[in-house]
Design an enzyme around this catalytic site. Sequence first.
Site, PDB file in Angstrom:
ATOM      1  N   LYS B  50      20.994  -9.747  27.611  1.00  0.00           N
ATOM      2  CA  LYS B  50      20.792 -11.113  27.095  1.00  0.00           C
ATOM      3  C   LYS B  50      22.142 -11.717  26.734  1.00  0.00           C
ATOM      4  O   LYS B  50      23.040 -11.007  26.251  1.00  0.00           O
ATOM      5  CB  LYS B  50      19.861 -11.051  25.873  1.00  0.00           C
ATOM      6  CG  LYS B  50      19.461 -12.412  25.313  1.00  0.00           C
ATOM      7  CD  LYS B  50      18.437 -12.264  24.188  1.00  0.00           C
ATOM      8  CE  LYS B  50      18.096 -13.601  23.559  1.00  0.00           C
ATOM      9  NZ  LYS B  50      17.067 -13.495  22.495  1.00  0.00           N
ATOM     10  N   SER B 124      12.941 -16.396  22.723  1.00  0.00           N
ATOM     11  CA  SER B 124      14.179 -16.903  23.291  1.00  0.00           C
ATOM     12  C   SER B 124      14.723 -16.029  24.428  1.00  0.00           C
ATOM     13  O   SER B 124      15.566 -16.504  25.193  1.00  0.00           O
ATOM     14  CB  SER B 124      15.240 -17.031  22.197  1.00  0.00           C
ATOM     15  OG  SER B 124      15.645 -15.756  21.732  1.00  0.00           O
ATOM     16  N   SER B 148      11.301 -13.190  19.787  1.00  0.00           N
ATOM     17  CA  SER B 148      12.036 -13.532  21.013  1.00  0.00           C
ATOM     18  C   SER B 148      11.936 -12.489  22.109  1.00  0.00           C
ATOM     19  O   SER B 148      12.425 -12.717  23.211  1.00  0.00           O
ATOM     20  CB  SER B 148      13.514 -13.768  20.684  1.00  0.00           C
ATOM     21  OG  SER B 148      13.653 -14.965  19.986  1.00  0.00           O
TER      22      SER B 148
END
Lengths: 90, 449
Positions: B50, B124, B148
Amino acid sequence: MDDREFSRLLKICRIQMGEAERAKVKGEVDEILEYFNSLGDVDTKGMEEAFHPITVPEKLRKDEASDFNDINMLLKNTKTYRFYVVGPNV
Amino acid sequence: MNSIREFLDAEKPEGYGKRVLEELSKLNEKLNAFNNITGRLGEGMPFSVKDNICVKGVETTASSRILKGYMPAFNATVVQRMLDNKFSFIGKTNMDEFGFGSFGLNSQKPARNPFDENYVAGGSSSGAAVATSVLKYHVAMAESTGGSISAPAAFCGVVGFTPTYGALSRHGLIDYANSLDKIGIMARHAADIRYVFEMIRGQDPNDTTSIEGKYASEDRKRIILVDQLVNGIDKEVESSFMGLVDKLEGMGYKIIRKSVPFIEKAIPAYYTIAMAEASTHPASYSGFKYGYKNEDFTQHYNQFFTSAREQFGEEAKRRIVLGTFVRSASVRDKYYSKALKVRSLLLHELEGVLNEGFILSPTMPIQVPRVDDAGSLTPLEVYKTDIMTIPPNLCGLPHVSFPYAYHKGMPLAAQLVTKQWNDEAMLGLVDGWEKGFKYRFKYNIGELR
């Protein structure tokens, strides 16, 4: 939150907003704070503040210098003058 | 099923790595899963990272314009541990700016759902979930603050695991909210997650909150449904979810219903704490040290920083303003301090419930929304969709989202929560579920024929 308070906050946060954005965000902030006010419905008498969700044991590193071998790469992220990082006027 | 072992044992055809990355790059133009793809794939199992987790020499922006061009000079601990174990890094995945979002839309190029691009990927960790859904052999390093990992894993039909707070080192993670941030793992199978989790967990001298946990593996064969989490949700989600409950009962789990008073107050408590902590970080993004450069050094000090912060997106600005406010001396007790006490209360309540068994709920109270529909929600409406994912995140409890059904071609997912350090038993339950339920994927890039 009144306009004066909101302006003060923007100044503290060093955030600028145009008129339209400001009006929109302020309305949303007011709505969210109204929602946050519902925390008052919960009886938390006798409860401690939980700064972390787990118990973090106290850990200290040895107070000694260690080498960081990639200073050049670190400095690539900045504008430099000789081996100084260039920053704004204070 | 352990696809890592399958991948490592398989013979790869010549040019395999090049072909995988070419296909991935082409699909990425449509789905925006990756902010960058490295262009090389070694012998090891591919993993993505990420974009708020540092990889040495690879641009790391947390999908924010203010960090554009930032090149970390070190690897995050979890990345280093993956590389030490011969995994092969393939790229940085898209996300909501700094993790501020539930649908993946707070990004300059939002990721799209791999089942249908008209639908959101969730956030997210949007890109991590899309990457996991399209790559046959791959694990994703993702991160969760309030949901997330679970939310995008649910919407993209993959398995998303958020471990006990402190299990994985946060060294090298760009902070959103220190007391809530947890690095986690996404994969197509629970067994792959277990494999990676055992490999990279453990104390790290660079992160004082990382802990060598005393892991248990306790499965009391009980599933707890919390009334407040299963009532009042989307009707289709509710009826499909009850079908899952019946199947788990058939697998030998006793179903128990319980009420957890005030669990819905986890949402305002979480957002108060998260925004308060988030608002302390922007000082790092000053316009001259990392990422975006404001090179007009003639500007006055305040003007210099204010103009740098114009790079923040709208949600980031909103959270910084709110977080600064709730920490103000005049209202600190009313908001921040109160939220910390509510967290304490919920920790106590949930600990009692989880001593009896796993909590199960749908991962999201809604079906996967279309991009247009999600984009028209107010910030508060978005926050309220996090009702299932916030309680375990607020309390540092391990949880995993896994698909259990498909409705109109889109996945539906459930979330399992357990007590701290019982991560493995929870993954074991999902592993058992996978023996009788086959997950669906639209793409299988890297498939070994």
